[in-house]
Design a protein around this motif. Structure first.
Motif: not given
Length: 425
Positions: A187-196, A336-338
């Motif tokens: 169970e987790c609340q992953l909201q976004s993944v952002v890569v640079g 739904p992950v940004r």
């Protein structure tokens, strides 16, 4: 029936309060704030290491701030070293506080990944990761263990940030994490993944070198022609599925010849001819980690910390040049992950034009919303720090005055990006 006196009831109530707040795991590590760290055996003989920094924000409980995972690139560069002490941790290797550190805003989880990186290690009977999906599944197993021992984070917002080769690791990790959540494995609340400055499409990055250097005036047409020829050779090998041969090409040597040794990670950085620097390998970092951090975390009995494990890189040889754009597409289409990308515009290794090219070719259900969105100036305190374009669950940030390491080169722009996804920064 057990009856407790008031003097016995108070410690029990305090214990229950601490358990509810989740502070029982907190320890004093190295640097500011409470911390926790542990090894997780993700496969037989393969051990990942994590180091949690509880936020030092002025809040009544750390639960008021999200959890941010930081994954380093390489592959094989240590998050606990390069990430924590060179880029975004509370202090630098001189022991000086970092004004732009992330721990002042969030709980930050540094993970040494893949196995064999930093404090993570592989026993003689264990196996290194050989492909990106194995890295992602190892990270999911680590998160299962982490969320079991730190259950309060199951309900807190989660964001994954990374750079460089993390542009391959982080999206697939996010996808596998969502799939595990759908199967009720965790169970987790992953909201976004952002890569640079991501190595998400290695060939796009490689093919951008020659035109990028020519347009900046770093090479002339002779240099352009030679670098473009070398890049075309890489492309032919990639198209033929000859992944090891593609990785073994000497295009960086050609670039060095025709540029006079331009700094790959920031083409405008002043670098002395005798200065030796590779990503994640500050000459002083290894000594600092072994003599200070290892002692503070009481890890002297464990395998020695490694700034960059060449074996990790070699074992992934067949995977280095494989693209991961299809994984980003799946994230956008199936979850739904940004998804966000930020790119320091002075980087050559993962040059912005190559990144823009694979984004332009990428197809997902709501791409029309991204295409039709207005590209806006990114102004901070009145200063132009770059540009942003957002829509359809995807965001792109072009960052001024920054190379491969945006957090180091332009922390103001990085804070802007952090606030966009997390609400803090």
């Amino acid at each position: 029936m057990l009856v407790m006196s008031n003097c016995h009831r108070l410690p029990l109530l305090l214990l229950l309060l601490l358990q509810s707040l989740g502070w029982l795991q907190a320890r004093r590590g190295f640097g500011a704030g409470d911390q926790d760290w542990a090894y997780v055996e993700v496969r037989e003989g393969a051990h990942l290491f994590y180091w949690l920094h509880y936020t030092t924000a002025n809040v009544s409980s750390y639960k008021e701030r999200p959890l941010v995972i930081w994954l380093q690139g390489g592959p094989g560069v240590a998050s606990t070293g390069c990430g924590c002490f060179e880029q975004l941790g509370p202090v630098d290797i001189e022991g000086k506080p970092r004004a732009s550190n992330w721990v002042q805003h969030f709980n930050v989880l540094f993970i040494d990944s893949p196995v064999g990186t930093g404090y993570s290690y592989v026993e003689p009977h264990g196996h290194y990761a050989k492909h990106n999906n194995q890295i992602a599944k190892d990270l999911v197993k680590l998160m299962r263990a982490f969320l079991h021992s730190h259950q309060e984070f199951r309900r807190m917002p989660l964001h994954i940030f990374s750079e460089s080769y993390g542009g391959k690791m982080a999206p697939e990790f996010a996808l596998e994490l969502q799939l595990a959540k759908q199967r009720s494995i965790l169970e987790c609340q992953l909201q976004s993944v952002v890569v640079g400055n991501p190595w998400t499409s290695p060939l796009d990055s490689t093919l951008s070198y020659a035109p990028y250097l020519l347009q900046l005036g770093i090479v002339d047409h002779e240099g352009y022609s030679s670098i473009a020829h070398a890049a075309a050779k890489v492309a032919r090998l990639v198209y033929d599925g000859k992944w090891l041969q593609a990785m073994d090409q000497t295009i960086q040597e050609v670039i060095e010849k025709y540029t006079g040794g331009v700094f790959l990670y920031n083409t405008q950085r002043r670098v002395h001819i005798n200065e030796v620097y590779r990503y994640g390998e500050d000459p002083k970092l290894r000594e600092f980690m072994i003599n200070n951090v290892t002692q503070a975390l009481n890890l002297t009995h464990m395998p020695e910390w490694m700034s960059q494990n060449a074996t990790v890189f070699i074992k992934l040889g067949h995977d280095i040049f494989k693209p991961a754009v299809h994984i980003v597409t799946r994230l956008l289409n199936e979850t739904p992950v940004r998804v966000g990308v930020f790119s320091g515009m002075l980087d050559l290794l993962c040059a912005t034009p190559g990144t823009v090219n694979w984004i332009n070719r990428m197809r997902w259900h709501r791409k029309d919303l991204y295409v039709s969105a207005t590209r806006r100036p990114m102004r901070i305190d009145g200063m132009l720090e770059g540009y942003e374009k957002q829509g359809g669950g995807f965001s792109m940030f072009w960052v001024y005055r920054a190379g491969h390491l945006v957090q180091q080169d332009n922390p103001a722009a990085m804070s802007y990006i952090l606030r966009e996804f997390t609400g803090f920064g």
